[in-house]
Design an enzyme around this catalytic site. Structure first.
Site, PDB file in Angstrom:
ATOM      1  N   ASP A 288      77.365  74.086 -56.738  1.00  0.00           N
ATOM      2  CA  ASP A 288      75.978  73.338 -57.004  1.00  0.00           C
ATOM      3  C   ASP A 288      75.507  73.873 -58.250  1.00  0.00           C
ATOM      4  O   ASP A 288      75.636  75.057 -58.893  1.00  0.00           O
ATOM      5  CB  ASP A 288      74.989  74.430 -56.093  1.00  0.00           C
TER       6      ASP A 288
ATOM      7  N   HIS B 224      65.631  62.627 -66.647  1.00  0.00           N
ATOM      8  CA  HIS B 224      66.556  62.446 -65.609  1.00  0.00           C
ATOM      9  C   HIS B 224      67.620  61.742 -66.229  1.00  0.00           C
ATOM     10  O   HIS B 224      68.772  61.850 -65.529  1.00  0.00           O
ATOM     11  CB  HIS B 224      65.870  61.577 -64.530  1.00  0.00           C
TER      12      HIS B 224
ATOM     13  N   ASN C  55      66.016  68.771 -65.392  1.00  0.00           N
ATOM     14  CA  ASN C  55      65.494  67.522 -65.303  1.00  0.00           C
ATOM     15  C   ASN C  55      64.114  67.749 -65.701  1.00  0.00           C
ATOM     16  O   ASN C  55      63.680  66.832 -66.446  1.00  0.00           O
ATOM     17  CB  ASN C  55      65.605  66.955 -63.665  1.00  0.00           C
TER      18      ASN C  55
ATOM     19  N   ASP D 114      71.414  63.048 -65.470  1.00  0.00           N
ATOM     20  CA  ASP D 114      72.479  62.395 -65.086  1.00  0.00           C
ATOM     21  C   ASP D 114      73.780  62.399 -65.861  1.00  0.00           C
ATOM     22  O   ASP D 114      74.722  62.716 -65.489  1.00  0.00           O
ATOM     23  CB  ASP D 114      72.075  60.812 -65.135  1.00  0.00           C
TER      24      ASP D 114
ATOM     25  N   GLU E 218      72.742  67.498 -56.989  1.00  0.00           N
ATOM     26  CA  GLU E 218      73.434  68.197 -58.013  1.00  0.00           C
ATOM     27  C   GLU E 218      74.465  69.083 -57.406  1.00  0.00           C
ATOM     28  O   GLU E 218      75.114  70.055 -57.857  1.00  0.00           O
ATOM     29  CB  GLU E 218      72.694  69.058 -58.682  1.00  0.00           C
TER      30      GLU E 218
END
Length: 306
Positions: free
Chosen positions: A172, A185, A180, A189, A216
Site C-alpha cells: 500500500d 489526481h 492526491n 496517477d 493505491e
C-alpha cells in the site's frame, strides 16, 4: 516466428521426432518426449505454446495424453495438434472432438506441417495478447485484481499439490490521499505508475506476478518462496519504492513516497485457503501501518481464517 515459442513433440517413434523437429525447428524451441507420461511431465515444466501429439503410441495413447492436458490448469494455454497415420474423416473428427486445434496426417508433408504450426503459433500469440489485454489494469499496465484472484487460486492449489512454499506481498502506498490532495489526481496517477513499474521490474523469476489490487494497493505473488526470502523481498521493495524519490512532504513516514507491505509465506496444507492467506497478509499490512509505515511486516506462520 518469435524464438520464444516452445513446441513439444510427443511421439514414441524417434524417426518421426527427428523428422518433425527438422520441419519446425525454425519456428521455435523444439522439445520432445518418447512417451505420453514423459511428455506430460515435460509439458508441466515447460508449458509449451504448441504440442504435436502422436495418436498411436504404446501405453498411454494420444487421446489419453490430450485428456490429461485438457484437465490440467497449468497446461490450458497449450494447443494440441494431433499427428496420426489415420487420415479418414472419422479419425479427423475424433481428434477435433477431443479438443485438438488441428490434425496432421502421416506421411508428413513438410510444407503442410510448417504451415499449420505457423498458423497455430500465430493464433496462440493473438489469444495471449487478448488475454493480457482483458487481464490488464488500464492505468498501471499491471495485471488486474480479477486475474490475480484466479492466479492465486491456481498457484495455491499447485503449491499444495507439490508441497512448495508460496509467498504473498500486499503493498500500500503510504498517505496516498494526502498526495492526491496536494498534487492532484494526474500526478497521483503518475505516482502509481512509477510504483507499478518498480513492482513489475521486481517480479523477475518465472511465475512471479504483480497486480494492482485496488486504488493505491498492489499485490505480488511469489511462487516457491520461503519466509526468509519473502522478508528479504519486502525489505528490498520498501527501499526500492523509497528510492524512486517521489516528493511527498506531507507524508508521515518520510518526505518522499513510501510503502507499507504485509507479507505471508505458507506451505499450504489441506485446511489452508488462499482467502485466509490473503487475509493474513492484509492483517500484516495493517500492523505495518500501525508501526509507522515505510516497512514490511510478516504475518504469523499460519494464516488465520477471515
Amino acid at each position: 516466428m518469435t524464438p520464444t515459442n516452445t513446441i513439444l513433440i510427443i511421439d514414441d517413434s524417434p524417426d518421426t521426432i527427428r523428422l518433425l523437429s527438422a520441419m519446425v525447428r525454425e519456428q521455435g524451441r523444439v522439445l520432445f518426449a518418447t512417451s505420453g507420461a514423459a511428455g506430460l511431465e515435460l509439458a508441466k515444466v515447460q508449458r509449451p505454446q504448441l504440442i504435436l501429439l502422436d495418436v498411436e503410441m504404446q501405453g498411454m495413447d494420444g487421446f489419453a495424453v490430450n485428456e490429461q492436458i485438457r484437465r490440467d490448469p497449468d497446461l490450458r494455454g497449450s494447443a494440441v495438434i494431433f499427428v496420426t497415420a489415420q487420415s479418414s474423416p472419422e479419425a479427423e473428427i475424433a481428434c477435433l472432438d477431443a479438443g485438438a486445434v488441428d490434425f496432421i496426417p502421416k506421411p508428413l508433408n513438410a510444407a503442410v506441417v510448417q504451415a499449420r504450426v505457423r498458423t497455430h503459433l500465430r493464433l496462440q500469440a493473438a489469444l495471449t495478447a487478448l488475454d493480457e489485454l482483458a487481464n490488464q489494469d488500464g492505468l498501471t499496465g499491471l495485471y488486474n485484481r480479477r486475474y490475480f484472484d484466479r492466479q492465486l487460486a491456481a498457484e495455491f492449489a499447485r503449491h499444495r499439490r507439490h508441497q512448495l512454499p508460496l509467498g504473498l506481498a500486499l503493498i500500500d502506498v503510504d498517505d496516498f490521499k494526502l498526495f492526491n490532495d496536494r498534487y492532484g489526481h494526474q500526478r497521483g496517477d503518475g505516482c502509481l505508475q512509477e510504483v507499478a513499474e518498480a513492482l513489475r521490474d521486481g517480479a523477475r523469476r518465472p511465475g512471479e506476478l504483480a497486480a494492482r489490487y485496488g486504488g493505491e494497493e498492489f499485490v505480488v505473488l511469489l511462487p516457491n518462496t520461503t519466509p526468509d526470502a519473502l522478508e528479504r523481498y519486502g525489505d528490498w521493495m520498501c527501499r526500492r519504492i523509497g528510492a524512486l524519490g517521489i516528493a511527498h512532504p506531507g507524508a508521515s513516514a518520510a518526505p518522499h513516497v513510501t510503502c507499507s507491505i504485509g507479507l505471508c509465506a505458507l506451505l499450504p496444507g489441506p485446511d489452508d485457503t488462499a482467502e485466509a492467506m490473503l487475509h493474513a497478509a492484509d492483517m500484516a499490512l495493517y500492523r505495518a501501518k500501525r508501526a509507522g509505515r515505510n516497512r514490511s511486516v510478516m504475518a504469523g506462520p499460519e494464516p488465520q481464517p477471515a
